[in-house]
Design an enzyme around this catalytic site. Structure first.
Site, short mmCIF file in Angstrom:
data_model
loop_
_atom_site.label_atom_id
_atom_site.label_comp_id
_atom_site.label_asym_id
_atom_site.label_seq_id
_atom_site.Cartn_x
_atom_site.Cartn_y
_atom_site.Cartn_z
N SER A 74 0.84 -1.20 0.00
CA SER A 74 0.00 0.00 0.00
C SER A 74 0.88 1.26 0.00
CB SER A 74 -0.95 -0.07 1.20
OG SER A 74 -1.98 0.90 1.10
N ASP A 127 -8.67 -5.24 -5.52
CA ASP A 127 -8.27 -4.25 -4.53
C ASP A 127 -9.25 -3.06 -4.57
OD1 ASP A 127 -7.00 -2.40 -2.92
OD2 ASP A 127 -5.08 -2.46 -3.97
N HIS A 130 -6.99 -5.95 -1.06
CA HIS A 130 -5.89 -5.02 -0.81
C HIS A 130 -4.80 -5.61 0.08
CE1 HIS A 130 -3.87 -1.22 -0.67
NE2 HIS A 130 -3.98 -1.11 0.64
#
Length: 424
Positions: free
Chosen positions: A240, A334, A368
């Site tokens: 991320s 995601d 994610h």
């Protein structure tokens, strides 16, 4: 512990390996002493360090010999169905909504209680057997060393033996603090790994407004100067926002030979990325683009502003300056942002600047938070900035398979570009 089954025999739950094992290792679960074809329900439960309960269950039938082997017997329903030997782990769900599965203290194992109940009907079942299975995060001989070096706040995990070892810096996302579980597991595979905090930990700033790469350069210098770390090149692993920090480090700093981005974007998103005389402006976002899903959860996948100018957008990290190869691990589902789209733009940018096409591994049905193997998927949790629950995407079974494969790919990539550990 065992009770008599319908066969009159004592029911036992056996595990291979029998003792404690790492969280990223599979375990074979079998139940012996059942009646031929006996229907049973298996339940797994664990409490995290904050006392939150996670549970999973599945219905099975014993074979003709009264044996139930999860490597051969498909689940007939419950938290999952089909042949899923590790389903009781990856399908664990929190009792508390929007609670993410995390290991906060890697020095203690998670104790998973496995219980076998007679029959398939919930509520009326008799307990036939149970076992407690400990899954830990520190392989025997791995050394954990808290680091306070200059401004750097981190924990270094050194593999067993004298080294020198290939080195990796491991960086997480917007949650802040210091998460060590991925670094500790990597050390078990022969990599000296630095779990690096960058805000909201110890005496680091409580807020994170500008990405100052000088701080991360200090961490890189710490690794390069360490006697047990094999220089002159270091690997980077980030997820991320942590992935975008790693991509920025690879673009601006020297001595980085391999970078893995797990669901990064390759852009300066909400904050300026700063290094010496260079500033990458943020792409920015528009909260009016937040969608509310049918479940009531927020969907932030399209909240960022549109990318004008494609791969030459000024908010993009100049990854063509990176010295070593970049591996993009992408979850196609995601919902934090469109990771697959961003990876394609990154690939276009590299090729536009005469670089080789990067390796992009894209996983259908993965969300994610692509974690180490057998971590339960986090479908939704509280967003640190919005202070509201948002959906992260992912379908549990596909996401779990992605995590197992991605971990293998990451280990292979680092071994190839950093070299193997002395004893592996």
């Amino acid at each position: 512990m065992g009770c008599d089954s319908a066969s009159g025999m004592t029911v036992t739950v056996t595990l291979e390996p029998a003792g404690r094992c790492r969280w990223d290792e599979p375990v074979r679960i079998a139940v012996r002493g059942l009646a031929p074809g006996q229907p049973v329900t298996l339940r797994a439960s664990l409490r995290d360090e904050k006392g939150a309960l996670f549970r999973a269950h599945a219905r099975y039938c014993a074979d003709a010999a009264g044996l139930l082997d999860l490597e051969r017997a498909p689940a007939l329903g419950g938290s999952f169905a089909g042949l899923e030997p590790m389903g009781l782990f990856w399908a664990l769900e929190p009792e508390k909504p929007f609670w993410r599965f995390l290991k906060r203290d890697v020095q203690t194992p998670f104790a998973v209680e496995l219980e076998v109940f007679d029959g398939h009907e919930p509520g009326t079942q008799r307990l036939l057997g149970r076992a407690v299975h400990e899954r830990d995060f520190l392989a025997p001989g791995v050394r954990r060393q808290p680091v306070r070096a200059g401004r750097v706040r981190a924990t270094l995990f050194l593999p067993p033996g004298s080294g020198p070892f290939p080195g990796i810096i491991d960086i997480f996302g917007i949650g802040g603090g210091l998460l060590e579980y991925r670094a500790s597991l990597l050390a078990g595979h022969g990599f000296a790994t630095l779990a690096l905090a960058y805000y909201d930990f110890d005496d680091l700033p409580k807020k994170f407004d500008v990405i100052h790469l000088e701080y991360f350069e200090e961490a890189l210098c710490y690794m390069l100067q360490h006697t047990q770390i094999k220089g002159p090149r270091i690997g980077l692993l980030g997820i991320s926002l942590g992935a975008d920090i790693c991509l920025s480090m690879a673009s601006f700093l020297k001595n980085i030979s391999a970078t893995v981005s797990i669901n990064g974007s390759g852009f300066s998103g909400h904050r300026v990325i700063h290094y010496k005389d260079s500033n990458i402006p943020p792409l920015g976002h528009d909260l009016r683009r937040v969608k509310v899903a049918f479940s009531g959860l927020l969907d932030i996948v399209d909240v960022r502003n549109d990318i004008v100018g494609g791969c030459e957008n000024p908010c993009m990290i100049p990854i063509e300056k990176a010295q070593g190869p970049i591996l993009f691990i992408v979850g196609q589902d995601d919902h934090n942002w469109r990771s697959e789209f961003y990876a394609q733009i990154a690939s276009e940018r590299l090729q536009a600047h005469g670089k080789e096409k990067p390796q992009i591994i894209s996983y259908p049905g993965a969300g994610h938070y692509i974690e180490p193997p057998y971590f339960p998927m986090c479908p939704a949790s509280l967003h640190k900035l919005l202070d509201k629950p948002v959906m992260w995407g992912g379908e549990p079974r596909a996401h779990s398979k992605a995590q197992v494969d991605a971990w293998k790919q990451i280990l292979t990539f680092f071994t190839k570009h950093l070299g193997p550990s002395p004893k592996l």
